[in-house]
Motif scaffolding. Structure first.
Motif, short mmCIF file in Angstrom:
data_model
loop_
_atom_site.label_atom_id
_atom_site.label_comp_id
_atom_site.label_asym_id
_atom_site.label_seq_id
_atom_site.Cartn_x
_atom_site.Cartn_y
_atom_site.Cartn_z
N ILE A 118 0.84 -1.20 0.00
CA ILE A 118 0.00 0.00 0.00
C ILE A 118 0.88 1.25 0.00
CG2 ILE A 118 -1.69 1.33 1.34
CD1 ILE A 118 -2.91 -1.04 -0.08
N ASP A 119 1.98 1.21 0.73
CA ASP A 119 2.91 2.33 0.74
C ASP A 119 3.37 2.67 -0.67
OD1 ASP A 119 5.03 4.00 2.50
OD2 ASP A 119 6.09 3.04 0.84
N GLN A 120 3.76 1.67 -1.43
CA GLN A 120 4.22 1.91 -2.80
C GLN A 120 3.11 2.48 -3.68
OE1 GLN A 120 5.61 -2.18 -3.19
NE2 GLN A 120 7.66 -1.42 -3.70
N LEU A 121 1.92 1.92 -3.54
CA LEU A 121 0.80 2.39 -4.36
C LEU A 121 0.45 3.84 -4.07
CD1 LEU A 121 -1.48 -0.77 -4.19
CD2 LEU A 121 -0.26 0.10 -6.20
N LEU A 122 0.51 4.23 -2.81
CA LEU A 122 0.20 5.62 -2.46
C LEU A 122 1.21 6.58 -3.07
CD1 LEU A 122 -0.82 5.33 1.32
CD2 LEU A 122 -2.30 5.43 -0.69
N ARG A 123 2.46 6.15 -3.18
CA ARG A 123 3.51 6.99 -3.73
C ARG A 123 3.51 6.98 -5.26
NH1 ARG A 123 7.13 8.08 0.51
NH2 ARG A 123 6.88 6.71 2.31
N GLN A 124 3.24 5.81 -5.84
CA GLN A 124 3.36 5.66 -7.28
C GLN A 124 2.10 6.04 -8.04
OE1 GLN A 124 4.52 1.56 -7.70
NE2 GLN A 124 6.51 1.85 -6.71
N GLN A 125 0.94 5.94 -7.37
CA GLN A 125 -0.33 6.26 -8.03
C GLN A 125 -1.14 7.22 -7.17
OE1 GLN A 125 -2.47 2.85 -9.70
NE2 GLN A 125 -0.66 1.57 -9.44
N PRO A 126 -0.64 8.43 -6.97
CA PRO A 126 -1.33 9.39 -6.09
C PRO A 126 -2.75 9.72 -6.54
CG PRO A 126 0.39 10.49 -7.39
CD PRO A 126 0.59 9.02 -7.55
N GLU A 127 -3.01 9.60 -7.84
CA GLU A 127 -4.36 9.89 -8.33
C GLU A 127 -5.37 8.87 -7.83
OE1 GLU A 127 -2.60 6.95 -11.13
OE2 GLU A 127 -1.89 8.75 -10.11
N LYS A 128 -4.90 7.69 -7.44
CA LYS A 128 -5.79 6.66 -6.88
C LYS A 128 -5.51 6.44 -5.40
CE LYS A 128 -6.67 2.97 -9.22
NZ LYS A 128 -6.53 1.66 -9.94
N GLY A 129 -4.83 7.42 -4.79
CA GLY A 129 -4.41 7.27 -3.40
C GLY A 129 -5.55 7.00 -2.44
N LEU A 130 -6.65 7.72 -2.58
CA LEU A 130 -7.77 7.54 -1.66
C LEU A 130 -8.33 6.13 -1.75
CD1 LEU A 130 -9.65 8.72 0.46
CD2 LEU A 130 -11.13 9.55 -1.42
N TYR A 131 -8.41 5.60 -2.96
CA TYR A 131 -8.94 4.24 -3.15
C TYR A 131 -8.08 3.21 -2.43
CZ TYR A 131 -9.83 -0.22 -5.45
OH TYR A 131 -10.09 -1.55 -5.69
N TYR A 132 -6.77 3.28 -2.66
CA TYR A 132 -5.89 2.31 -2.02
C TYR A 132 -5.82 2.51 -0.51
CZ TYR A 132 -4.33 0.90 -6.67
OH TYR A 132 -4.27 0.42 -7.96
N TRP A 133 -5.83 3.76 -0.08
CA TRP A 133 -5.77 4.05 1.35
C TRP A 133 -7.02 3.49 2.06
CZ3 TRP A 133 -8.22 7.96 4.62
CH2 TRP A 133 -7.63 8.06 5.89
N GLU A 134 -8.19 3.72 1.46
CA GLU A 134 -9.42 3.20 2.06
C GLU A 134 -9.44 1.67 2.02
OE1 GLU A 134 -13.24 5.52 2.15
OE2 GLU A 134 -12.50 6.06 0.15
N SER A 135 -8.81 1.07 1.03
CA SER A 135 -8.71 -0.39 1.01
C SER A 135 -7.95 -0.88 2.23
CB SER A 135 -8.01 -0.85 -0.28
OG SER A 135 -8.76 -0.52 -1.42
N TYR A 197 1.08 11.44 5.82
CA TYR A 197 2.01 12.39 5.21
C TYR A 197 2.23 12.13 3.72
CZ TYR A 197 5.88 8.97 5.13
OH TYR A 197 6.68 7.89 4.88
N ILE A 198 1.82 10.96 3.24
CA ILE A 198 1.99 10.63 1.82
C ILE A 198 0.79 11.10 1.01
CG2 ILE A 198 2.35 8.78 0.14
CD1 ILE A 198 3.44 7.06 2.41
N LEU A 199 -0.39 11.01 1.59
CA LEU A 199 -1.63 11.29 0.85
C LEU A 199 -1.69 12.73 0.37
CD1 LEU A 199 -4.10 9.42 3.22
CD2 LEU A 199 -3.56 8.78 0.87
#
Length: 270
Positions: A118-135, A197-199
């Motif tokens: 999830i850490d990598q996804l939040l950094r690499q795909q910020p446009e989908k950050g909320l989706y992955y974070w809520e997952s 701090y990543i979001l």
């Protein structure tokens, strides 16, 4: 070795493949291909000494925050025993974790769930950050509904696997030193600390989403989280700039800001 750890699945030829790779590379955790299938092999690490444990335990007592208690991570065979026992218990409860495949006195092998956290996804795909974070939030909630807790519930230890979140890294057991509600509250806070701090999202919006999931957890867990929020909300005054302060400072600041806003949000609703 305790009977709990006895487990054999690999053939002699497969064991030879692993032994040869371990001899070539000193890395404690390695990805090994067994007949075309990747598996994770974890070797024993040296016994660990943590001189700060008494300080943490005293702080937990003074602040009345059980979740701050030191969670022993002993290293060596003790850590291996803990991790294997936890993986088996979590799998039996229905939690998505790696499968224990093979155990020896010096290493054990588990299934490979992929390398994307999830850490990598939040950094690499910020446009989908909320989706992955809520997952991740949903995965924590489901973990708690199964009456379980993670060990180090950081986003780096939450793997995106086949469209869902799986948990890894169980070398300690928080519920062995604190009430389950405290251990589960700790999960929420560690996840927030490792992600806020990543979001690329307004802190007020983060707080609202965080509360939406937290309020579906047990009332005792909610009380623990909000008590911590009131205790540590002042950390929002820390610097927001990563340079020269470093990641630890900005991650604490961001999480504290969200917790402070969550407290204010609850006050508005009451």
């Amino acid at each position: 070795m305790p009977a709990l750890l006895l487990h054999r699945m690999f053939t002699p030829d497969q064991l030879t493949t692993i032994t040869e790779q371990l001899a070539r590379k000193p890395d404690r955790t390695q990805l090994v291909e067994i007949d075309g299938t990747p598996v994770i092999v974890k070797q024993l690490e040296a016994p660990l000494k943590h001189w700060g444990y008494p300080v943490l335990n005293t702080l937990a007592s003074v602040l009345r925050q059980p979740m701050l208690r030191a969670v022993p991570a002993p290293g060596s065979s003790a850590a291996q025993s803990i991790e294997i026992a936890r993986l088996r218990a979590l799998a039996a409860a229905g939690v998505s974790v790696p499968e224990v495949l093979h155990v020896t006195p010096h290493w054990f092998a588990i299934s490979f769930l992929g390398a994307t956290s999830i850490d990598q996804l939040l950094r690499q795909q910020p446009e989908k950050g909320l989706y992955y974070w809520e997952s991740g939030l949903q995965a924590i909630l489901e973990l708690h509904r199964l009456c379980q807790t993670a060990s180090q519930c950081f986003a780096r230890n939450m793997i995106w696997h086949e469209g869902k979140v799986s948990f890894i890294d169980f070398e300690d057991n928080p519920s062995s030193v604190m009430p389950m509600a405290s251990a589960q509250a700790r999960d929420w806070l560690l996840y927030l600390h490792s992600t806020a701090y990543i979001l690329n999202i307004d802190a007020q919006e983060i707080a609202q989403h965080f509360l939406r999931y937290l309020q579906q957890d047990g009332s005792d867990v909610q009380e623990e989280v909000m008590r911590a929020a009131r205790t540590f909300g002042w950390l929002r005054m820390l610097p927001k700039q990563r340079k020269p302060w470093g990641r630890d400072v900005v991650s604490a600041q961001a999480a504290a800001q969200v917790l402070h806003l969550a407290v204010r949000e609850l006050k508005k609703r009451s």
